[in-house]
Design an enzyme around this catalytic site. Structure first.
Site, PDB file in Angstrom:
ATOM      1  N   TYR A   1      -1.836  -0.829  10.583  1.00 18.06           N
ATOM      2  CA  TYR A   1      -1.927  -1.357   8.879  1.00 18.06           C
ATOM      3  C   TYR A   1      -0.560  -0.722   7.939  1.00 18.06           C
ATOM      4  CZ  TYR A   1      -3.986  -1.388   3.897  1.00 18.06           C
ATOM      5  OH  TYR A   1      -4.215  -1.745   2.700  1.00 18.06           O
TER       6      TYR A   1
ATOM      7  N   SER B   1       1.132  -1.299   0.403  1.00 16.17           N
ATOM      8  CA  SER B   1      -0.147   0.010   0.139  1.00 16.17           C
ATOM      9  C   SER B   1       0.831   1.275   0.358  1.00 16.17           C
ATOM     10  CB  SER B   1      -0.810   0.385   1.392  1.00 16.17           C
ATOM     11  OG  SER B   1      -1.836   1.395   1.392  1.00 16.17           O
TER      12      SER B   1
HETATM   13  P1  NDP Z   1     -11.657  -5.725  -0.694  1.00 17.92           P
HETATM   14  O1  NDP Z   1     -12.374  -5.714   0.629  1.00 17.92           O
HETATM   15  O2  NDP Z   1     -12.246  -5.161  -1.379  1.00 17.92           O
HETATM   16  O3  NDP Z   1     -10.824  -7.206  -0.405  1.00 17.92           O
HETATM   17  C1  NDP Z   1     -10.000  -8.243   0.427  1.00 17.92           C
HETATM   18  C2  NDP Z   1     -10.313  -9.368   0.103  1.00 17.92           C
HETATM   19  O4  NDP Z   1      -9.481  -9.302   1.316  1.00 17.92           O
HETATM   20  C3  NDP Z   1     -11.272  -9.834   0.217  1.00 17.92           C
HETATM   21  O5  NDP Z   1     -11.459 -10.989  -1.236  1.00 17.92           O
HETATM   22  C4  NDP Z   1     -11.559 -10.538   0.889  1.00 17.92           C
HETATM   23  O6  NDP Z   1     -12.308 -11.396   1.312  1.00 17.92           O
HETATM   24  C5  NDP Z   1     -10.504 -11.351   1.435  1.00 17.92           C
HETATM   25  N1  NDP Z   1      -9.934 -11.090   2.643  1.00 17.92           N
HETATM   26  C6  NDP Z   1     -10.230 -10.529   3.800  1.00 17.92           C
HETATM   27  N2  NDP Z   1      -9.921 -11.479   5.157  1.00 17.92           N
HETATM   28  C7  NDP Z   1      -9.104 -12.296   4.602  1.00 17.92           C
HETATM   29  C8  NDP Z   1      -8.992 -13.997   5.443  1.00 17.92           C
HETATM   30  N3  NDP Z   1      -8.490 -13.886   6.598  1.00 17.92           N
HETATM   31  N4  NDP Z   1      -8.593 -14.457   4.439  1.00 17.92           N
HETATM   32  C9  NDP Z   1      -8.734 -14.439   3.004  1.00 17.92           C
HETATM   33  N5  NDP Z   1      -9.391 -13.551   2.909  1.00 17.92           N
HETATM   34  C10 NDP Z   1      -9.122 -12.199   3.502  1.00 17.92           C
HETATM   35  O7  NDP Z   1     -10.395  -5.464  -0.686  1.00 17.92           O
HETATM   36  P2  NDP Z   1      -9.409  -4.888  -2.094  1.00 17.92           P
HETATM   37  O8  NDP Z   1      -9.248  -5.469  -3.302  1.00 17.92           O
HETATM   38  O9  NDP Z   1      -9.117  -3.145  -1.646  1.00 17.92           O
HETATM   39  O10 NDP Z   1      -8.018  -5.014  -0.658  1.00 17.92           O
HETATM   40  C11 NDP Z   1      -7.263  -5.789  -1.470  1.00 17.92           C
HETATM   41  C12 NDP Z   1      -6.011  -5.887  -1.085  1.00 17.92           C
HETATM   42  O11 NDP Z   1      -5.935  -4.143  -1.364  1.00 17.92           O
HETATM   43  C13 NDP Z   1      -5.622  -5.730   0.558  1.00 17.92           C
HETATM   44  O12 NDP Z   1      -4.276  -6.052   1.267  1.00 17.92           O
HETATM   45  C14 NDP Z   1      -5.290  -4.153   1.086  1.00 17.92           C
HETATM   46  O13 NDP Z   1      -4.777  -4.052   2.081  1.00 17.92           O
HETATM   47  C15 NDP Z   1      -4.568  -3.539  -0.507  1.00 17.92           C
HETATM   48  N6  NDP Z   1      -4.779  -1.892  -0.921  1.00 17.92           N
HETATM   49  C16 NDP Z   1      -6.172  -1.950  -1.280  1.00 17.92           C
HETATM   50  C17 NDP Z   1      -6.628  -0.383  -1.070  1.00 17.92           C
HETATM   51  C18 NDP Z   1      -7.735   0.712  -1.604  1.00 17.92           C
HETATM   52  O14 NDP Z   1      -7.900   1.495  -1.057  1.00 17.92           O
HETATM   53  N7  NDP Z   1      -9.229  -0.263  -1.424  1.00 17.92           N
HETATM   54  C19 NDP Z   1      -5.092   0.292  -1.210  1.00 17.92           C
HETATM   55  C20 NDP Z   1      -3.813  -0.484  -1.253  1.00 17.92           C
HETATM   56  C21 NDP Z   1      -3.964  -1.771  -0.616  1.00 17.92           C
HETATM   57  P3  NDP Z   1     -13.433 -12.336   2.180  1.00 17.92           P
HETATM   58  O15 NDP Z   1     -13.914 -11.867   3.094  1.00 17.92           O
HETATM   59  O16 NDP Z   1     -14.405 -13.051   1.556  1.00 17.92           O
HETATM   60  O17 NDP Z   1     -12.089 -13.774   2.425  1.00 17.92           O
END
Ligand code: NDP
Length: 246
Positions: free
Chosen positions: A155, A142
Protein backbone atom coordinates in the site's frame (compact mmCIF):
# COMPACT_ATOMS: atom_id res chain seq x y z
CA UNK A 1 -17.70 34.31 -5.02
CA UNK A 2 -14.77 32.17 -3.89
CA UNK A 3 -11.49 31.38 -5.67
CA UNK A 4 -13.03 27.99 -6.46
CA UNK A 5 -16.17 29.41 -8.11
CA UNK A 6 -16.54 28.30 -11.71
CA UNK A 7 -13.76 25.69 -11.61
CA UNK A 8 -14.53 22.30 -13.10
CA UNK A 9 -13.27 19.49 -10.90
CA UNK A 10 -13.39 15.75 -11.62
CA UNK A 11 -12.94 13.49 -8.60
CA UNK A 12 -12.29 9.74 -8.59
CA UNK A 13 -13.43 7.75 -5.58
CA UNK A 14 -16.22 10.26 -5.03
CA UNK A 15 -18.77 7.71 -3.77
CA UNK A 16 -17.58 7.81 -0.13
CA UNK A 17 -15.09 9.17 2.38
CA UNK A 18 -12.56 11.78 1.31
CA UNK A 19 -13.79 11.94 -2.30
CA UNK A 20 -17.39 12.54 -1.26
CA UNK A 21 -16.41 15.18 1.33
CA UNK A 22 -14.21 16.92 -1.25
CA UNK A 23 -17.02 16.94 -3.81
CA UNK A 24 -19.44 18.44 -1.30
CA UNK A 25 -17.01 21.15 -0.14
CA UNK A 26 -15.80 22.19 -3.61
CA UNK A 27 -19.39 22.27 -4.91
CA UNK A 28 -20.41 24.37 -1.91
CA UNK A 29 -17.61 26.80 -2.84
CA UNK A 30 -18.85 27.08 -6.41
CA UNK A 31 -17.07 24.36 -8.40
CA UNK A 32 -18.85 22.17 -10.92
CA UNK A 33 -18.00 18.61 -9.86
CA UNK A 34 -17.85 15.46 -11.96
CA UNK A 35 -18.11 12.45 -9.69
CA UNK A 36 -16.38 9.18 -10.61
CA UNK A 37 -16.53 5.77 -8.88
CA UNK A 38 -18.03 2.31 -9.43
CA UNK A 39 -21.01 2.53 -7.02
CA UNK A 40 -23.21 4.60 -9.31
CA UNK A 41 -26.26 4.66 -7.04
CA UNK A 42 -24.17 6.45 -4.42
CA UNK A 43 -22.82 8.87 -7.03
CA UNK A 44 -26.30 9.61 -8.35
CA UNK A 45 -27.56 10.31 -4.83
CA UNK A 46 -24.60 12.58 -4.08
CA UNK A 47 -24.96 14.47 -7.36
CA UNK A 48 -28.69 14.94 -6.68
CA UNK A 49 -28.01 16.17 -3.16
CA UNK A 50 -25.40 18.69 -4.38
CA UNK A 51 -27.81 19.95 -7.07
CA UNK A 52 -30.64 20.17 -4.51
CA UNK A 53 -28.38 22.50 -2.51
CA UNK A 54 -27.82 24.75 -5.53
CA UNK A 55 -24.55 23.20 -6.74
CA UNK A 56 -23.51 21.75 -10.08
CA UNK A 57 -22.69 18.02 -10.15
CA UNK A 58 -22.90 15.06 -12.47
CA UNK A 59 -22.16 11.39 -11.85
CA UNK A 60 -20.05 9.30 -14.20
CA UNK A 61 -19.52 5.55 -13.69
CA UNK A 62 -15.76 5.11 -13.45
CA UNK A 63 -13.54 2.15 -12.71
CA UNK A 64 -10.06 3.66 -12.53
CA UNK A 65 -8.44 0.38 -13.54
CA UNK A 66 -9.91 0.96 -17.02
CA UNK A 67 -8.15 3.64 -19.05
CA UNK A 68 -11.25 4.27 -21.16
CA UNK A 69 -13.27 5.09 -18.02
CA UNK A 70 -10.89 7.92 -17.16
CA UNK A 71 -11.13 9.18 -20.74
CA UNK A 72 -14.89 9.07 -20.22
CA UNK A 73 -14.74 10.99 -16.91
CA UNK A 74 -12.55 13.75 -18.33
CA UNK A 75 -14.62 13.79 -21.53
CA UNK A 76 -17.84 14.26 -19.54
CA UNK A 77 -16.33 17.24 -17.70
CA UNK A 78 -15.40 18.91 -20.98
CA UNK A 79 -18.69 18.01 -22.68
CA UNK A 80 -20.92 19.20 -19.81
CA UNK A 81 -18.94 22.11 -18.40
CA UNK A 82 -16.59 23.11 -21.24
CA UNK A 83 -13.26 22.39 -19.53
CA UNK A 84 -11.44 20.54 -16.78
CA UNK A 85 -9.53 22.62 -14.27
CA UNK A 86 -8.70 19.99 -11.66
CA UNK A 87 -8.52 16.21 -11.55
CA UNK A 88 -8.52 14.77 -8.03
CA UNK A 89 -7.09 11.26 -8.34
CA UNK A 90 -8.42 9.97 -5.07
CA UNK A 91 -9.74 6.42 -5.64
CA UNK A 92 -7.85 3.93 -3.54
CA UNK A 93 -7.96 0.60 -1.79
CA UNK A 94 -5.99 -0.72 1.12
CA UNK A 95 -5.33 -4.46 1.29
CA UNK A 96 -3.03 -4.58 4.29
CA UNK A 97 -1.14 -7.57 5.66
CA UNK A 98 2.39 -8.82 6.23
CA UNK A 99 4.45 -9.32 3.08
CA UNK A 100 5.01 -12.95 4.15
CA UNK A 101 1.28 -13.63 3.58
CA UNK A 102 2.07 -13.35 -0.15
CA UNK A 103 -1.30 -11.82 -1.00
CA UNK A 104 -0.26 -11.39 -4.61
CA UNK A 105 -3.84 -10.69 -5.74
CA UNK A 106 -4.15 -7.94 -3.13
CA UNK A 107 -0.83 -6.44 -4.24
CA UNK A 108 -2.00 -6.43 -7.86
CA UNK A 109 -5.34 -4.88 -6.92
CA UNK A 110 -3.62 -2.04 -5.05
CA UNK A 111 -1.21 -1.43 -7.91
CA UNK A 112 -4.12 -1.41 -10.37
CA UNK A 113 -6.27 1.06 -8.41
CA UNK A 114 -3.79 3.19 -6.45
CA UNK A 115 -1.06 3.54 -9.09
CA UNK A 116 -2.38 2.52 -12.51
CA UNK A 117 -5.65 4.34 -11.72
CA UNK A 118 -3.76 7.61 -11.18
CA UNK A 119 -1.71 7.03 -14.34
CA UNK A 120 -4.93 6.55 -16.31
CA UNK A 121 -6.11 9.89 -14.94
CA UNK A 122 -2.86 11.57 -15.97
CA UNK A 123 -3.16 10.10 -19.48
CA UNK A 124 -6.71 11.40 -19.82
CA UNK A 125 -6.22 14.84 -18.25
CA UNK A 126 -2.79 15.98 -19.45
CA UNK A 127 -3.77 16.56 -23.11
CA UNK A 128 -6.78 18.60 -21.93
CA UNK A 129 -4.64 20.63 -19.52
CA UNK A 130 -2.08 21.29 -22.30
CA UNK A 131 -4.83 22.34 -24.75
CA UNK A 132 -6.32 24.71 -22.17
CA UNK A 133 -2.89 26.05 -21.15
CA UNK A 134 -3.51 25.10 -17.53
CA UNK A 135 -4.70 22.37 -15.22
CA UNK A 136 -4.20 20.94 -11.75
CA UNK A 137 -3.62 17.34 -10.73
CA UNK A 138 -4.33 16.52 -7.08
CA UNK A 139 -3.78 13.02 -5.71
CA UNK A 140 -4.53 11.44 -2.37
CA UNK A 141 -1.38 9.66 -1.23
CA UNK A 142 -0.80 8.77 2.44
CA UNK A 143 1.30 9.21 5.55
CA UNK A 144 1.82 5.43 5.11
CA UNK A 145 4.36 6.38 2.49
CA UNK A 146 6.13 8.77 4.86
CA UNK A 147 6.42 6.54 7.93
CA UNK A 148 6.80 2.91 6.91
CA UNK A 149 5.11 0.44 9.25
CA UNK A 150 4.57 -3.35 9.07
CA UNK A 151 1.49 -4.65 7.12
CA UNK A 152 1.46 -1.58 4.87
CA UNK A 153 4.39 -2.39 2.56
CA UNK A 154 2.68 -2.58 -0.83
CA UNK A 155 0.00 0.00 0.00
CA UNK A 156 2.75 2.45 1.02
CA UNK A 157 4.76 1.53 -2.09
CA UNK A 158 1.84 2.43 -4.37
CA UNK A 159 1.38 5.76 -2.58
CA UNK A 160 5.09 6.56 -2.78
CA UNK A 161 5.09 5.66 -6.46
CA UNK A 162 2.35 8.26 -6.99
CA UNK A 163 4.34 10.77 -4.95
CA UNK A 164 7.34 10.15 -7.23
CA UNK A 165 5.16 10.47 -10.32
CA UNK A 166 3.84 13.84 -9.19
CA UNK A 167 7.29 15.19 -8.36
CA UNK A 168 8.56 14.20 -11.80
CA UNK A 169 5.51 15.73 -13.45
CA UNK A 170 6.07 18.90 -11.42
CA UNK A 171 9.65 19.15 -12.65
CA UNK A 172 8.52 18.54 -16.23
CA UNK A 173 5.92 21.32 -15.96
CA UNK A 174 8.10 24.38 -15.51
CA UNK A 175 6.27 25.97 -18.45
CA UNK A 176 3.57 26.67 -15.85
CA UNK A 177 0.80 24.65 -17.46
CA UNK A 178 0.31 21.89 -14.89
CA UNK A 179 0.14 22.23 -11.12
CA UNK A 180 0.52 19.12 -8.96
CA UNK A 181 -0.49 18.53 -5.36
CA UNK A 182 0.10 15.36 -3.33
CA UNK A 183 -2.17 15.24 -0.28
CA UNK A 184 -1.01 12.85 2.45
CA UNK A 185 -3.74 12.04 4.97
CA UNK A 186 -3.06 10.19 8.18
CA UNK A 187 -5.88 8.26 9.88
CA UNK A 188 -9.21 9.43 8.44
CA UNK A 189 -12.55 7.97 9.42
CA UNK A 190 -13.87 6.44 6.18
CA UNK A 191 -14.86 3.08 4.73
CA UNK A 192 -11.27 2.36 3.68
CA UNK A 193 -10.74 -0.23 6.41
CA UNK A 194 -13.54 -2.34 4.84
CA UNK A 195 -11.16 -3.15 1.96
CA UNK A 196 -8.60 -4.75 4.32
CA UNK A 197 -8.89 -8.55 3.92
CA UNK A 198 -6.52 -9.63 6.65
CA UNK A 199 -8.73 -9.82 9.79
CA UNK A 200 -5.89 -8.88 12.17
CA UNK A 201 -4.83 -5.86 10.11
CA UNK A 202 -8.49 -4.82 9.66
CA UNK A 203 -9.24 -5.07 13.38
CA UNK A 204 -6.08 -3.14 14.26
CA UNK A 205 -6.86 -0.43 11.69
CA UNK A 206 -10.45 -0.11 12.93
CA UNK A 207 -9.35 0.20 16.55
CA UNK A 208 -6.90 2.95 15.62
CA UNK A 209 -9.57 4.68 13.50
CA UNK A 210 -12.08 4.61 16.36
CA UNK A 211 -9.50 6.05 18.71
CA UNK A 212 -7.86 8.84 16.75
CA UNK A 213 -9.15 9.29 13.19
CA UNK A 214 -10.14 12.72 11.89
CA UNK A 215 -13.19 13.25 9.64
CA UNK A 216 -12.85 13.24 5.82
CA UNK A 217 -13.96 16.89 5.76
CA UNK A 218 -10.55 17.78 7.25
CA UNK A 219 -8.82 16.39 4.15
CA UNK A 220 -11.38 18.06 1.89
CA UNK A 221 -10.41 21.43 3.40
CA UNK A 222 -6.74 20.74 2.61
CA UNK A 223 -7.62 19.89 -1.00
CA UNK A 224 -9.74 23.04 -1.26
CA UNK A 225 -6.79 25.08 0.04
CA UNK A 226 -4.58 23.77 -2.78
CA UNK A 227 -7.29 24.25 -5.42
CA UNK A 228 -8.14 27.81 -4.41
CA UNK A 229 -4.58 29.15 -4.87
CA UNK A 230 -3.97 31.33 -7.93
CA UNK A 231 -2.48 29.35 -10.82
CA UNK A 232 1.06 30.70 -10.27
CA UNK A 233 1.05 29.22 -6.75
CA UNK A 234 1.48 25.47 -6.37
CA UNK A 235 0.86 23.67 -3.09
CA UNK A 236 3.13 20.70 -3.78
CA UNK A 237 2.55 18.57 -0.70
CA UNK A 238 0.12 18.70 2.18
CA UNK A 239 0.26 16.34 5.15
CA UNK A 240 -2.85 16.24 7.28
CA UNK A 241 -3.12 13.84 10.19
CA UNK A 242 -4.71 13.62 13.63
CA UNK A 243 -2.70 15.74 16.05
CA UNK A 244 -2.22 12.66 18.25
CA UNK A 245 -0.99 10.38 15.41
CA UNK A 246 2.58 9.13 15.96
P1 NDP B 1 -13.21 5.07 1.00
O1 NDP B 1 -13.13 3.58 1.00
O2 NDP B 1 -14.33 5.73 1.70
O3 NDP B 1 -13.14 5.62 -0.48
C1 NDP B 1 -12.44 4.97 -1.50
C2 NDP B 1 -13.02 5.40 -2.80
O4 NDP B 1 -12.28 4.78 -3.87
C3 NDP B 1 -14.48 4.98 -2.95
O5 NDP B 1 -15.21 6.05 -3.47
C4 NDP B 1 -14.41 3.85 -3.97
O6 NDP B 1 -15.58 3.87 -4.79
C5 NDP B 1 -13.21 4.27 -4.79
N1 NDP B 1 -12.63 3.16 -5.54
C6 NDP B 1 -12.09 2.01 -5.10
N2 NDP B 1 -11.74 1.23 -6.14
C7 NDP B 1 -12.08 1.92 -7.27
C8 NDP B 1 -11.97 1.66 -8.65
N3 NDP B 1 -11.45 0.51 -9.14
N4 NDP B 1 -12.44 2.58 -9.53
C9 NDP B 1 -12.97 3.74 -9.08
N5 NDP B 1 -13.09 4.05 -7.79
C10 NDP B 1 -12.65 3.14 -6.90
O7 NDP B 1 -11.82 5.53 1.62
P2 NDP B 1 -11.09 6.96 1.71
O8 NDP B 1 -12.01 8.06 1.43
O9 NDP B 1 -10.34 6.95 2.99
O10 NDP B 1 -10.02 6.82 0.55
C11 NDP B 1 -9.77 7.83 -0.40
C12 NDP B 1 -8.27 7.90 -0.66
O11 NDP B 1 -7.59 8.34 0.50
C13 NDP B 1 -7.65 6.55 -1.04
O12 NDP B 1 -6.72 6.72 -2.08
C14 NDP B 1 -6.91 6.16 0.24
O13 NDP B 1 -5.82 5.29 -0.03
C15 NDP B 1 -6.48 7.52 0.74
N6 NDP B 1 -6.12 7.58 2.15
C16 NDP B 1 -7.04 7.28 3.11
C17 NDP B 1 -6.68 7.31 4.44
C18 NDP B 1 -7.61 6.97 5.55
O14 NDP B 1 -7.17 6.86 6.71
N7 NDP B 1 -8.91 6.81 5.31
C19 NDP B 1 -5.30 7.68 4.86
C20 NDP B 1 -4.46 7.99 3.76
C21 NDP B 1 -4.84 7.94 2.46
P3 NDP B 1 -16.33 2.61 -5.42
O15 NDP B 1 -16.12 1.45 -4.50
O16 NDP B 1 -17.75 3.07 -5.52
O17 NDP B 1 -15.69 2.43 -6.77
Amino acid sequence: MTAISGKVVAITGASSGIGEATARLLAERGAAVVLGARRTERLDELARDIRDHGGRAIACATDVTRREDLEGLVGRAVAEFGRLDVLVGNAGISRLGPVADLDVDGWSAMIDVNLRGVLHGVAAALPVFRRQGRGHLVTTVSTSGLKIVPTQAVYAATKNAVRTLLEALRQESTDGVVRTTAVSPGFVNTELTDSIDDPRAREQARRTMDRIAIPPEAVARAIAFAVEQPHDVEIGEVTIRPTVQG
